[in-house]
Design a protein around this motif. Structure first.
Motif, short mmCIF file in Angstrom:
data_model
loop_
_atom_site.label_atom_id
_atom_site.label_comp_id
_atom_site.label_asym_id
_atom_site.label_seq_id
_atom_site.Cartn_x
_atom_site.Cartn_y
_atom_site.Cartn_z
N VAL A 42 0.83 -1.20 0.00
CA VAL A 42 0.00 0.00 0.00
C VAL A 42 0.87 1.25 0.00
CG1 VAL A 42 -0.19 -0.09 2.52
CG2 VAL A 42 -1.86 1.22 1.21
N ASP A 43 0.48 2.21 -0.82
CA ASP A 43 1.09 3.55 -0.81
C ASP A 43 0.15 4.45 -0.02
OD1 ASP A 43 2.14 6.05 -1.26
OD2 ASP A 43 1.60 6.12 -3.38
N PRO A 44 0.55 4.90 1.18
CA PRO A 44 -0.36 5.72 1.99
C PRO A 44 -0.54 7.13 1.45
CG PRO A 44 1.76 5.49 3.08
CD PRO A 44 1.80 4.58 1.88
N GLU A 51 -6.53 9.73 6.61
CA GLU A 51 -6.56 9.56 5.15
C GLU A 51 -5.40 8.66 4.70
OE1 GLU A 51 -8.53 13.81 3.76
OE2 GLU A 51 -6.38 13.70 4.22
N GLY A 52 -4.25 8.82 5.34
CA GLY A 52 -3.08 8.04 4.96
C GLY A 52 -3.17 6.58 5.33
N THR A 53 -4.04 6.26 6.27
CA THR A 53 -4.17 4.86 6.68
C THR A 53 -5.39 4.17 6.06
OG1 THR A 53 -5.32 5.56 8.69
CG2 THR A 53 -2.94 5.17 8.86
N ASP A 54 -6.17 4.89 5.27
CA ASP A 54 -7.37 4.30 4.66
C ASP A 54 -7.06 3.00 3.92
OD1 ASP A 54 -9.03 6.27 5.55
OD2 ASP A 54 -9.18 7.33 3.64
N ALA A 55 -6.05 3.04 3.06
CA ALA A 55 -5.75 1.87 2.23
C ALA A 55 -5.14 0.75 3.06
CB ALA A 55 -4.82 2.26 1.09
N ILE A 56 -4.40 1.11 4.10
CA ILE A 56 -3.83 0.09 4.98
C ILE A 56 -4.96 -0.67 5.67
CG2 ILE A 56 -2.41 -0.33 7.02
CD1 ILE A 56 -0.83 2.21 6.27
N VAL A 57 -5.94 0.06 6.17
CA VAL A 57 -7.09 -0.56 6.83
C VAL A 57 -7.85 -1.43 5.83
CG1 VAL A 57 -9.30 -0.12 7.95
CG2 VAL A 57 -7.29 1.25 8.56
N THR A 58 -7.99 -0.95 4.59
CA THR A 58 -8.67 -1.75 3.57
C THR A 58 -8.02 -3.11 3.40
OG1 THR A 58 -9.47 0.18 2.34
CG2 THR A 58 -9.24 -1.88 1.10
N THR A 93 -3.96 -11.37 -3.89
CA THR A 93 -2.60 -11.20 -3.39
C THR A 93 -1.73 -10.60 -4.48
OG1 THR A 93 -0.81 -12.36 -2.22
CG2 THR A 93 -1.82 -13.51 -4.07
N GLY A 94 -0.60 -10.03 -4.08
CA GLY A 94 0.32 -9.46 -5.04
C GLY A 94 -0.13 -8.13 -5.61
N ARG A 95 -0.98 -7.40 -4.88
CA ARG A 95 -1.51 -6.13 -5.37
C ARG A 95 -0.82 -4.94 -4.71
NH1 ARG A 95 -6.84 -5.91 -3.31
NH2 ARG A 95 -6.10 -7.43 -1.79
N ILE A 96 -0.84 -3.79 -5.38
CA ILE A 96 -0.37 -2.53 -4.82
C ILE A 96 -1.49 -1.52 -4.99
CG2 ILE A 96 1.38 -0.73 -4.87
CD1 ILE A 96 2.14 -3.98 -6.60
N ILE A 97 -1.91 -0.91 -3.89
CA ILE A 97 -3.01 0.04 -3.95
C ILE A 97 -2.68 1.31 -3.19
CG2 ILE A 97 -4.65 -1.90 -4.04
CD1 ILE A 97 -5.58 -0.97 -1.19
N ASP A 98 -3.46 2.38 -3.46
CA ASP A 98 -3.50 3.52 -2.57
C ASP A 98 -4.96 3.72 -2.19
OD1 ASP A 98 -4.74 4.78 -4.71
OD2 ASP A 98 -3.11 6.19 -5.08
N ARG A 99 -5.30 4.83 -1.56
CA ARG A 99 -6.67 5.00 -1.06
C ARG A 99 -7.69 5.15 -2.18
NH1 ARG A 99 -8.06 10.71 0.59
NH2 ARG A 99 -9.23 9.69 2.25
N TYR A 100 -7.21 5.34 -3.40
CA TYR A 100 -8.11 5.50 -4.54
C TYR A 100 -8.26 4.23 -5.37
CZ TYR A 100 -7.25 10.34 -3.26
OH TYR A 100 -7.13 11.51 -2.57
N GLY A 101 -7.42 3.23 -5.12
CA GLY A 101 -7.54 1.98 -5.87
C GLY A 101 -6.20 1.42 -6.29
N PRO A 102 -6.18 0.50 -7.26
CA PRO A 102 -4.93 -0.15 -7.69
C PRO A 102 -3.96 0.85 -8.30
CG PRO A 102 -6.86 -1.36 -8.45
CD PRO A 102 -7.36 -0.05 -7.95
N LEU A 103 -2.65 0.56 -8.12
CA LEU A 103 -1.59 1.39 -8.68
C LEU A 103 -0.83 0.64 -9.75
CD1 LEU A 103 -0.01 3.13 -5.55
CD2 LEU A 103 -1.43 4.18 -7.31
N THR A 104 -0.37 1.38 -10.75
CA THR A 104 0.50 0.81 -11.80
C THR A 104 1.94 1.09 -11.43
OG1 THR A 104 -1.19 1.22 -13.46
CG2 THR A 104 1.07 0.88 -14.24
N TRP A 105 2.79 0.07 -11.56
CA TRP A 105 4.18 0.25 -11.16
C TRP A 105 5.14 0.06 -12.31
CZ3 TRP A 105 5.70 1.90 -6.38
CH2 TRP A 105 4.65 2.09 -5.48
#
Length: 204
Positions: A155-157, A175-182, A192-204
Motif C-alpha cells: 500500500v502507498d499511503p 486519510e493516509g491509513t485508509d488503504a492500509i485498513v482496507t 494477493t500481489g496487489r499494490i493500492i492507494d486509497r483511490y484503488g490499484p496502482l500501476t508500477w
C-alpha cells in the motif's frame, strides 16, 4: 491488536491510546525481531495480519553526497526489515485461518509515478528512500508468488503528515491509513500481489 515499536516509551503511549498490546521490536536487529516473535507466540499464539510499516528517509544529503553507508542504513530498515519480520512471523501467520501481510511502500518507489510530471513523486529526489520502497514493492510481489497460503499486498499511503516528513504531508493520518485498513480488513478472497492507494490499484 498488537503494536510494535523500537522506542518503548512512544510505543507504549501509542498502544495505550489504541487499546493495543505493545511489543518492542527493532526491525534492523535480528535478535530483537526474534524476541518479538517469541513474545507474540507465547502470548497470542498467532497473528492474522502483519503490517510492515517501519521506515526511515535517511539523512538530508544530496544525491551527489549520498554515501554507501547512508544508503545501506535506509535499505536495511525499509527493505531488509520487511524480510526479517516476515520470516520471523511466518509461523504465527500460518496459525491463522486467513493470514495476510500488508507492506507499506511509497509512490516514490514507482517508476511510473516518479516519471509523471503531474505527480508530486516526480518532484522529489531521494535515491535511497525511493530505492528502498521499490524494493518493498518487489518483495511484496515475490512473496505473493512464493507463498500460496499467505496473502501479500502493498500500500502507498500517500503524502501524509507524519514525523517522517516533518508533518508537511497534505493528508491526515486517517486519510493516509485508509488503504492500509482496507488491506488489513478485506476478506481472504480479495487477492494477493496487489499494490493500492486509497483511490484503488496502482500501476508500477
Amino acid at each position: 491488536m498488537l503494536l510494535g515499536a523500537r522506542d518503548a516509551d512512544r510505543g507504549r503511549r501509542a498502544a495505550a491510546e489504541l487499546g493495543a498490546r505493545f511489543v518492542q521490536i527493532d526491525v534492523t536487529d535480528d535478535a530483537s525481531v526474534a524476541a518479538a516473535a517469541a513474545d507474540v507466540a507465547s502470548a497470542e499464539g498467532r497473528i492474522d495480519v502483519l503490517i510492515n510499516n517501519a521506515g526511515i528517509t535517511g539523512g538530508a544529503a544530496s544525491a551527489e553526497e549520498l554515501t554507501g553507508a547512508e544508503a545501506a542504513l535506509v535499505l536495511d530498515t525499509n527493505a531488509a526489515g520487511v524480510v526479517r519480520v516476515t520470516t520471523a512471523f511466518l509461523p504465527l501467520l500460518r496459525a491463522s485461518g486467513a493470514p495476510a501481510v500488508v507492506n507499506v511502500t511509497s509512490g516514490l518507489g514507482s517508476v511510473a509515478l516518479t516519471r509523471d510530471p503531474e505527480r508530486i513523486e516526480s518532484k522529489v529526489i531521494a535515491p535511497a528512500y525511493a530505492a528502498s520502497k521499490a524494493a518493498v514493492t518487489m518483495l511484496t510481489t515475490q512473496y505473493a508468488k512464493a507463498f500460496g497460503d499467505v496473502r501479500f499486498n502493498a500500500v502507498d499511503p500517500g503524502y501524509t503528515a507524519t514525523d517522517l516528513n516533518g508533518r508537511t504531508g497534505t493528508q491526515t493520518v486517517t486519510e493516509g491509513t485508509d488503504a492500509i485498513v482496507t488491506l488489513a480488513t478485506e476478506g481472504p478472497d480479495a487477492g494477493t500481489g496487489r499494490i493500492i492507494d486509497r483511490y484503488g490499484p496502482l500501476t508500477w
